[in-house]
Design an enzyme around this catalytic site. Sequence first.
Site, PDB file in Angstrom:
ATOM      1  N   ASN A 165       0.871  -1.174   0.000  1.00 47.81           N
ATOM      2  CA  ASN A 165       0.000   0.000   0.000  1.00 47.81           C
ATOM      3  C   ASN A 165       0.912   1.229   0.000  1.00 47.81           C
ATOM      4  O   ASN A 165       1.507   1.548   1.018  1.00 47.81           O
ATOM      5  CB  ASN A 165      -0.880  -0.048   1.259  1.00 47.81           C
ATOM      6  CG  ASN A 165      -1.679   1.225   1.465  1.00 47.81           C
ATOM      7  OD1 ASN A 165      -1.786   2.054   0.554  1.00 47.81           O
ATOM      8  ND2 ASN A 165      -2.246   1.384   2.646  1.00 47.81           N
TER       9      ASN A 165
ATOM     10  N   LYS B 112       0.129   4.292  -0.312  1.00 50.51           N
ATOM     11  CA  LYS B 112      -0.503   5.503   0.245  1.00 50.51           C
ATOM     12  C   LYS B 112      -0.244   6.699  -0.685  1.00 50.51           C
ATOM     13  O   LYS B 112      -0.125   6.507  -1.890  1.00 50.51           O
ATOM     14  CB  LYS B 112      -0.002   5.751   1.667  1.00 50.51           C
ATOM     15  CG  LYS B 112      -0.134   4.486   2.520  1.00 50.51           C
ATOM     16  CD  LYS B 112       0.067   4.701   3.990  1.00 50.51           C
ATOM     17  CE  LYS B 112      -0.079   3.362   4.699  1.00 50.51           C
ATOM     18  NZ  LYS B 112      -0.005   3.478   6.149  1.00 50.51           N
TER      19      LYS B 112
ATOM     20  N   HIS C 245      -9.457   1.474   4.947  1.00 51.34           N
ATOM     21  CA  HIS C 245      -8.165   1.562   5.641  1.00 51.34           C
ATOM     22  C   HIS C 245      -8.328   2.497   6.840  1.00 51.34           C
ATOM     23  O   HIS C 245      -9.102   3.464   6.775  1.00 51.34           O
ATOM     24  CB  HIS C 245      -7.110   2.106   4.676  1.00 51.34           C
ATOM     25  CG  HIS C 245      -5.747   2.072   5.263  1.00 51.34           C
ATOM     26  ND1 HIS C 245      -5.297   3.040   6.129  1.00 51.34           N
ATOM     27  CD2 HIS C 245      -4.740   1.173   5.150  1.00 51.34           C
ATOM     28  CE1 HIS C 245      -4.067   2.738   6.514  1.00 51.34           C
ATOM     29  NE2 HIS C 245      -3.704   1.608   5.934  1.00 51.34           N
TER      30      HIS C 245
ATOM     31  N   GLU D  23      -6.682   4.886   7.881  1.00 55.17           N
ATOM     32  CA  GLU D  23      -6.484   6.318   7.571  1.00 55.17           C
ATOM     33  C   GLU D  23      -7.734   6.906   6.917  1.00 55.17           C
ATOM     34  O   GLU D  23      -8.047   8.079   7.106  1.00 55.17           O
ATOM     35  CB  GLU D  23      -5.237   6.479   6.687  1.00 55.17           C
ATOM     36  CG  GLU D  23      -3.963   6.262   7.504  1.00 55.17           C
ATOM     37  CD  GLU D  23      -2.789   5.672   6.738  1.00 55.17           C
ATOM     38  OE1 GLU D  23      -2.807   5.665   5.497  1.00 55.17           O
ATOM     39  OE2 GLU D  23      -1.843   5.203   7.415  1.00 55.17           O
TER      40      GLU D  23
ATOM     41  N   GLU E 142      -5.291  -4.633  10.835  1.00 54.95           N
ATOM     42  CA  GLU E 142      -4.246  -3.635  11.015  1.00 54.95           C
ATOM     43  C   GLU E 142      -4.521  -2.842  12.289  1.00 54.95           C
ATOM     44  O   GLU E 142      -5.286  -1.865  12.263  1.00 54.95           O
ATOM     45  CB  GLU E 142      -4.231  -2.673   9.830  1.00 54.95           C
ATOM     46  CG  GLU E 142      -3.979  -3.347   8.501  1.00 54.95           C
ATOM     47  CD  GLU E 142      -3.423  -2.371   7.473  1.00 54.95           C
ATOM     48  OE1 GLU E 142      -2.336  -2.643   6.953  1.00 54.95           O
ATOM     49  OE2 GLU E 142      -4.038  -1.326   7.225  1.00 54.95           O
TER      50      GLU E 142
ATOM     51  N   GLY F 206       2.520   2.534  10.668  1.00 50.94           N
ATOM     52  CA  GLY F 206       3.470   3.624  10.471  1.00 50.94           C
ATOM     53  C   GLY F 206       4.177   4.056  11.740  1.00 50.94           C
ATOM     54  O   GLY F 206       4.808   5.111  11.774  1.00 50.94           O
TER      55      GLY F 206
ATOM     56  N   SER G 285       3.429  -1.805  10.307  1.00 46.52           N
ATOM     57  CA  SER G 285       4.888  -1.820  10.471  1.00 46.52           C
ATOM     58  C   SER G 285       5.530  -3.176  10.133  1.00 46.52           C
ATOM     59  O   SER G 285       6.507  -3.580  10.761  1.00 46.52           O
ATOM     60  CB  SER G 285       5.275  -1.380  11.884  1.00 46.52           C
ATOM     61  OG  SER G 285       4.857  -0.040  12.101  1.00 46.52           O
TER      62      SER G 285
ATOM     63  N   GLY H 223       2.850  -1.070   4.226  1.00 44.11           N
ATOM     64  CA  GLY H 223       2.888   0.341   3.838  1.00 44.11           C
ATOM     65  C   GLY H 223       4.300   0.776   3.516  1.00 44.11           C
ATOM     66  O   GLY H 223       4.846   0.478   2.454  1.00 44.11           O
ATOM     67  N   GLY H 224       4.938   1.454   4.456  1.00 43.11           N
ATOM     68  CA  GLY H 224       6.260   2.051   4.256  1.00 43.11           C
ATOM     69  C   GLY H 224       7.282   1.131   3.596  1.00 43.11           C
ATOM     70  O   GLY H 224       7.976   1.545   2.647  1.00 43.11           O
TER      71      GLY H 224
HETATM   72  P1  PGA Z   1       2.867   0.512   7.537  1.00 41.68           P
HETATM   73  O1  PGA Z   1       1.403   0.673   6.907  1.00 41.68           O
HETATM   74  O2  PGA Z   1       3.402  -0.807   7.012  1.00 41.68           O
HETATM   75  O3  PGA Z   1       3.639   1.680   7.015  1.00 41.68           O
HETATM   76  O4  PGA Z   1       2.718   0.496   9.002  1.00 41.68           O
HETATM   77  C1  PGA Z   1       0.545  -0.420   6.773  1.00 41.68           C
HETATM   78  C2  PGA Z   1      -0.768   0.018   6.224  1.00 41.68           C
HETATM   79  O5  PGA Z   1      -1.234   1.109   6.598  1.00 41.68           O
HETATM   80  O6  PGA Z   1      -1.397  -0.684   5.407  1.00 41.68           O
END
Ligand code: PGA
Length: 253
Positions: A10, A12, A97, A99, A169, A175, A215, A236-237
């Site tokens: 993802n 983002k 998600h 967010e 999640e 994050g 994470s 994500g990251g």
């Molecule tokens: P993250 O994000 O791996 O950066 O923690 C995961 C996500 O929001 O899907």
Amino acid sequence: MKRPKLIAGNWKMNTTVLEGLKTLDALLQGLSKQNPKVQVALAPPYTHLSDFQKKLKGSSICLAAQNVSDKLNGAYTGEVSVLMLKELGVRKVIIAHSERRQYYGETNDSALEKIKVVLKHEIYPIYCVGESLEDRESGHHFEVVEEQVTSVLYKLSEEKLPKITIAYEPVWAIGTGKTATPEQADEMHAFIRDVVGKRFGDDLGAQLQILYGGSVNAANAASLLAMPHIDGALVGGASLKPEEFLTIIQSAG
Ligand code: PGA
């Protein structure tokens, strides 16, 4: 029963199209050497989808979107419909998600509407659930996730279930560099299976594909992915760093 594994990236709101294409090139180059045994999906920003579709021709990477409208077309400024995504080769879409829930007011109800629309058009939803830090610390995490699962999945008919992926999640792990332990994640995944099983039967509960997200990185992926109820990861990251994402994919195989 053996469930297929999925590693989904993802991105983002990160990278311009040109930057994204460079990252994708590096990823494709790495994957061509790796021959992954698991399914890989990438959800870049909407603006990248058309170019990514061209690049991904002949590749096994599945193109995904980060969001979708619950409407098909019309006067909904700024929205993107499932028909538009489908034309660009999108096969999966992330829905609700945390967010989106936190910053854009998305709810279990809006998630349900979106899931219905995408399933009607043969696009597979990745439905995100997960508790906040406050929920976890006050011991309400199971309740919160149960509500997110039942208020959406219980309103769908049984034959839709195999088309849905859940991403667990925990909001406190997204994050933040703070990951749920493999045991914490596995415990919640097993719980989600039970909740689904209560309504649809244990077989469907056991078949449900459930990803962990929050994470996930090259260092912790293997121990998370080794857990019996964890069927992959929503990353994500770390999915923006080709080397790291390739290591995560490898840990899943
Ligand atoms: P993250 O994000 O791996 O950066 O923690 C995961 C996500 O929001 O899907």
